[in-house]
Motif scaffolding. Sequence first.
Motif, mmCIF file in Angstrom:
data_model
loop_
_atom_site.group_PDB
_atom_site.id
_atom_site.type_symbol
_atom_site.label_atom_id
_atom_site.label_comp_id
_atom_site.label_asym_id
_atom_site.label_seq_id
_atom_site.Cartn_x
_atom_site.Cartn_y
_atom_site.Cartn_z
ATOM 1 N N ALA A 126 0.840 -1.205 0.000
ATOM 2 C CA ALA A 126 0.000 0.000 0.000
ATOM 3 C C ALA A 126 0.872 1.251 0.000
ATOM 4 C CB ALA A 126 -0.937 0.000 1.203
ATOM 5 N N ASP A 127 1.906 1.248 0.829
ATOM 6 C CA ASP A 127 2.822 2.387 0.876
ATOM 7 C C ASP A 127 3.495 2.605 -0.473
ATOM 8 O OD1 ASP A 127 2.165 2.640 3.566
ATOM 9 O OD2 ASP A 127 3.976 1.601 4.263
ATOM 10 N N THR A 128 3.870 1.529 -1.139
ATOM 11 C CA THR A 128 4.508 1.618 -2.451
ATOM 12 C C THR A 128 3.542 2.184 -3.491
ATOM 13 O OG1 THR A 128 5.984 -0.217 -1.940
ATOM 14 C CG2 THR A 128 5.662 0.288 -4.266
ATOM 15 N N ILE A 129 2.284 1.765 -3.445
ATOM 16 C CA ILE A 129 1.264 2.278 -4.378
ATOM 17 C C ILE A 129 1.098 3.784 -4.192
ATOM 18 C CG2 ILE A 129 -1.200 2.249 -4.927
ATOM 19 C CD1 ILE A 129 -1.096 -0.809 -4.193
ATOM 20 N N VAL A 130 0.998 4.220 -2.949
ATOM 21 C CA VAL A 130 0.824 5.645 -2.667
ATOM 22 C C VAL A 130 2.057 6.429 -3.095
ATOM 23 C CG1 VAL A 130 0.547 7.356 -0.824
ATOM 24 C CG2 VAL A 130 -0.843 5.273 -0.836
ATOM 25 N N ARG A 131 3.227 5.931 -2.770
ATOM 26 C CA ARG A 131 4.466 6.617 -3.133
ATOM 27 C C ARG A 131 4.594 6.744 -4.657
ATOM 28 N NH1 ARG A 131 7.386 4.240 0.134
ATOM 29 N NH2 ARG A 131 7.940 2.415 -1.099
ATOM 30 N N ALA A 132 4.283 5.672 -5.382
ATOM 31 C CA ALA A 132 4.357 5.708 -6.852
ATOM 32 C C ALA A 132 3.373 6.733 -7.417
ATOM 33 C CB ALA A 132 4.085 4.323 -7.430
ATOM 34 N N ALA A 133 2.180 6.786 -6.845
ATOM 35 C CA ALA A 133 1.191 7.766 -7.303
ATOM 36 C C ALA A 133 1.709 9.185 -7.085
ATOM 37 C CB ALA A 133 -0.132 7.558 -6.573
ATOM 38 N N GLU A 134 2.202 9.448 -5.886
ATOM 39 C CA GLU A 134 2.701 10.788 -5.579
ATOM 40 C C GLU A 134 3.896 11.164 -6.452
ATOM 41 O OE1 GLU A 134 3.278 10.315 -1.363
ATOM 42 O OE2 GLU A 134 1.235 11.014 -0.920
ATOM 43 N N GLU A 135 4.808 10.226 -6.678
ATOM 44 C CA GLU A 135 5.978 10.485 -7.519
ATOM 45 C C GLU A 135 5.597 10.777 -8.963
ATOM 46 O OE1 GLU A 135 8.450 7.064 -6.908
ATOM 47 O OE2 GLU A 135 9.166 7.772 -4.951
ATOM 48 N N ASN A 136 4.437 10.292 -9.385
ATOM 49 C CA ASN A 136 3.975 10.515 -10.749
ATOM 50 C C ASN A 136 2.932 11.622 -10.842
ATOM 51 O OD1 ASN A 136 5.215 8.416 -12.670
ATOM 52 N ND2 ASN A 136 4.779 7.268 -10.811
ATOM 53 N N GLY A 137 2.794 12.391 -9.778
ATOM 54 C CA GLY A 137 1.897 13.534 -9.787
ATOM 55 C C GLY A 137 0.421 13.169 -9.783
ATOM 56 N N LEU A 138 0.092 11.982 -9.307
ATOM 57 C CA LEU A 138 -1.300 11.554 -9.247
ATOM 58 C C LEU A 138 -1.887 11.915 -7.890
ATOM 59 C CD1 LEU A 138 -0.898 8.051 -10.889
ATOM 60 C CD2 LEU A 138 -1.666 10.173 -11.970
ATOM 61 N N TYR A 139 -3.171 12.202 -7.885
ATOM 62 C CA TYR A 139 -3.840 12.566 -6.648
ATOM 63 C C TYR A 139 -4.084 11.335 -5.789
ATOM 64 C CZ TYR A 139 -7.194 14.374 -3.373
ATOM 65 O OH TYR A 139 -7.828 14.712 -2.211
ATOM 66 N N VAL A 140 -3.851 11.478 -4.495
ATOM 67 C CA VAL A 140 -4.113 10.401 -3.537
ATOM 68 C C VAL A 140 -5.259 10.862 -2.647
ATOM 69 C CG1 VAL A 140 -3.190 9.042 -1.634
ATOM 70 C CG2 VAL A 140 -1.724 9.608 -3.586
ATOM 71 N N HIS A 141 -6.357 10.159 -2.710
ATOM 72 C CA HIS A 141 -7.561 10.485 -1.932
ATOM 73 C C HIS A 141 -7.702 9.463 -0.813
ATOM 74 C CE1 HIS A 141 -11.658 11.800 -1.114
ATOM 75 N NE2 HIS A 141 -12.016 10.530 -1.112
ATOM 76 N N GLU A 142 -7.991 9.933 0.384
ATOM 77 C CA GLU A 142 -8.155 9.026 1.519
ATOM 78 C C GLU A 142 -9.632 8.845 1.838
ATOM 79 O OE1 GLU A 142 -5.639 9.599 4.883
ATOM 80 O OE2 GLU A 142 -4.051 10.452 3.661
ATOM 81 N N SER A 143 -10.099 7.626 1.708
ATOM 82 C CA SER A 143 -11.479 7.287 2.043
ATOM 83 C C SER A 143 -11.515 5.833 2.484
ATOM 84 C CB SER A 143 -12.401 7.491 0.834
ATOM 85 O OG SER A 143 -13.686 6.984 1.128
#
Length: 96
Positions: free
Chosen positions: A42-59
């Motif tokens: 999960a941490d890797t998925i979030v980190r990859a999203a952030e590194e690629n400028g993708l929005y991370v939404h918490e729900s």
Amino acid sequence: MNTPSNALDAGPNANRNAAVAISYEEKDGAPRVVAKGYGQLADTIVRAAEENGLYVHESRELVGLLMQVDLDAHIPPQLYVAVAELLAWLYRLESR
């Protein structure tokens, strides 16, 4: 999407972070789950999203529901409204 799992949830992943990545292309009939996991994954998925400028939404609730969808599967019709609202909000945010 990233959220800590609800401590009241049953199961072996109850106290672990969870993340789900979805993708939507117009040629697809519905958004698709392209990555999901617990803990370090999960941490890797979030980190990859952030590194690629993708929005991370918490729900927590939406992540819990999306974790039940098979990897590379389209989201079920029952989740269309929730995901459509999230995507519409994201499109508005990006157009600013």
